[in-house]
Design a protein around this motif. Structure first.
Motif, PDB file in Angstrom:
ATOM      1  N   GLY A  43       0.839  -1.198   0.000  1.00 44.97           N
ATOM      2  CA  GLY A  43       0.000   0.000   0.000  1.00 44.97           C
ATOM      3  C   GLY A  43       0.870   1.242   0.000  1.00 44.97           C
ATOM      4  O   GLY A  43       1.821   1.335  -0.776  1.00 44.97           O
ATOM      5  N   ASP A 160      -2.644   9.043   3.742  1.00 39.79           N
ATOM      6  CA  ASP A 160      -2.742   7.717   3.118  1.00 39.79           C
ATOM      7  C   ASP A 160      -1.940   6.678   3.904  1.00 39.79           C
ATOM      8  O   ASP A 160      -2.344   5.526   3.999  1.00 39.79           O
ATOM      9  CB  ASP A 160      -2.328   7.745   1.645  1.00 39.79           C
ATOM     10  CG  ASP A 160      -0.911   8.224   1.422  1.00 39.79           C
ATOM     11  OD1 ASP A 160      -0.399   9.014   2.233  1.00 39.79           O
ATOM     12  OD2 ASP A 160      -0.308   7.810   0.410  1.00 39.79           O
ATOM     13  N   GLY A 163      -3.921   5.886   7.088  1.00 38.07           N
ATOM     14  CA  GLY A 163      -5.107   5.098   6.778  1.00 38.07           C
ATOM     15  C   GLY A 163      -4.817   3.721   6.217  1.00 38.07           C
ATOM     16  O   GLY A 163      -5.719   3.077   5.683  1.00 38.07           O
ATOM     17  N   VAL A 164      -3.598   3.241   6.341  1.00 39.06           N
ATOM     18  CA  VAL A 164      -3.252   1.923   5.810  1.00 39.06           C
ATOM     19  C   VAL A 164      -4.194   0.858   6.377  1.00 39.06           C
ATOM     20  O   VAL A 164      -4.567   0.905   7.550  1.00 39.06           O
ATOM     21  CB  VAL A 164      -1.772   1.580   6.095  1.00 39.06           C
ATOM     22  CG1 VAL A 164      -1.495   1.448   7.585  1.00 39.06           C
ATOM     23  CG2 VAL A 164      -1.349   0.318   5.355  1.00 39.06           C
ATOM     24  N   ASP A 165      -4.591  -0.082   5.529  1.00 36.69           N
ATOM     25  CA  ASP A 165      -5.555  -1.083   5.977  1.00 36.69           C
ATOM     26  C   ASP A 165      -4.880  -2.186   6.796  1.00 36.69           C
ATOM     27  O   ASP A 165      -3.692  -2.445   6.671  1.00 36.69           O
ATOM     28  CB  ASP A 165      -6.319  -1.676   4.786  1.00 36.69           C
ATOM     29  CG  ASP A 165      -5.423  -2.452   3.860  1.00 36.69           C
ATOM     30  OD1 ASP A 165      -5.302  -3.677   4.064  1.00 36.69           O
ATOM     31  OD2 ASP A 165      -4.828  -1.839   2.959  1.00 36.69           O
ATOM     32  N   ALA A 166      -5.683  -2.831   7.636  1.00 38.17           N
ATOM     33  CA  ALA A 166      -5.185  -3.838   8.572  1.00 38.17           C
ATOM     34  C   ALA A 166      -4.535  -5.023   7.865  1.00 38.17           C
ATOM     35  O   ALA A 166      -3.530  -5.551   8.335  1.00 38.17           O
ATOM     36  CB  ALA A 166      -6.327  -4.314   9.466  1.00 38.17           C
ATOM     37  N   THR A 168      -2.901  -5.056   5.051  1.00 38.69           N
ATOM     38  CA  THR A 168      -1.574  -4.653   4.587  1.00 38.69           C
ATOM     39  C   THR A 168      -0.597  -4.616   5.747  1.00 38.69           C
ATOM     40  O   THR A 168       0.537  -5.099   5.634  1.00 38.69           O
ATOM     41  CB  THR A 168      -1.634  -3.273   3.888  1.00 38.69           C
ATOM     42  OG1 THR A 168      -2.491  -3.384   2.755  1.00 38.69           O
ATOM     43  CG2 THR A 168      -0.263  -2.807   3.453  1.00 38.69           C
TER      44      THR A 168
END
Length: 182
Positions: A43, A160, A163-166, A168
């Motif tokens: 990401g 960004d 806000g990295v997704d779990a 990733t």
């Protein structure tokens, strides 16, 4: 494998919140050495894993090109001789480092690194408390796995990155953990 577990209650973290821990040092952190660093991208984040060996001489050479940095380093007390793994957290977009965990044998610590629009940075150096937290590497991996977005917010990283997704985060930290287990 441990899952990413954000806190139940929303946590608001900002550079002002982080400003209450550690101390701002006038020297920039030692740059990573790309040839000695394994990079893992996911990401908006790149994590670098590097085995480091720092000495008084290596730091003197690093700061020699900047008279202010050289004078600041020369004014400090004692010799430097340390080694261990460094975990660097950078932006994919800018390649700027925002967090670093220096899991060193003698002087473990971590950094919040904030950047401004003019190319300046603030290096907030936080001493690691081995007596309270045990060995630093497992602690650092846990911080990455469970607190990375909050720590990035505290470093003033881009939204960004924050806000990295779990999924990733889990993949990145699993790869870092595998690399550091060698």
């Amino acid at each position: 494998m441990t899952a990413f577990n954000p806190p139940d209650a929303p946590v608001t973290v900002s550079p002002a919140t982080v400003g209450k821990v550690g101390k701002v040092v006038s020297l920039p952190p030692e740059p990573l050495v790309p040839e000695k660093t394994t990079f893992i991208e996911g990401g908006p984040i790149v994590i670098g894993v590097e085995q480091r060996h720092i000495t008084t001489e290596s730091l003197q050479a690093l700061y020699a090109g900047n008279p202010e940095h050289a004078a600041t380093f020369a004014a400090r007390q004692g010799e430097v001789e340390d080694k261990g793994v460094s975990i660097h957290v950078l932006s994919v977009a800018t390649r700027l480092e925002h967090l670093r965990f220096d899991c060193f044998d003698e002087d473990p610590h971590y950094h919040y690194i904030s950047h401004d629009d003019e190319g300046g940075l603030q290096n907030r150096w936080v001493i690691y408390d081995r007596a309270a937290n045990g060995p630093m590497l497992p602690w650092a991996l846990d911080r990455l796995r469970h607190h990375l977005p909050h720590m990035l917010a505290g470093a003033g990283a881009d939204p960004d990155m924050v806000g990295v997704d779990a999924a990733t985060v889990t993949r990145l930290v699993d790869e870092v953990e595998a690399l550091t287990a060698r």
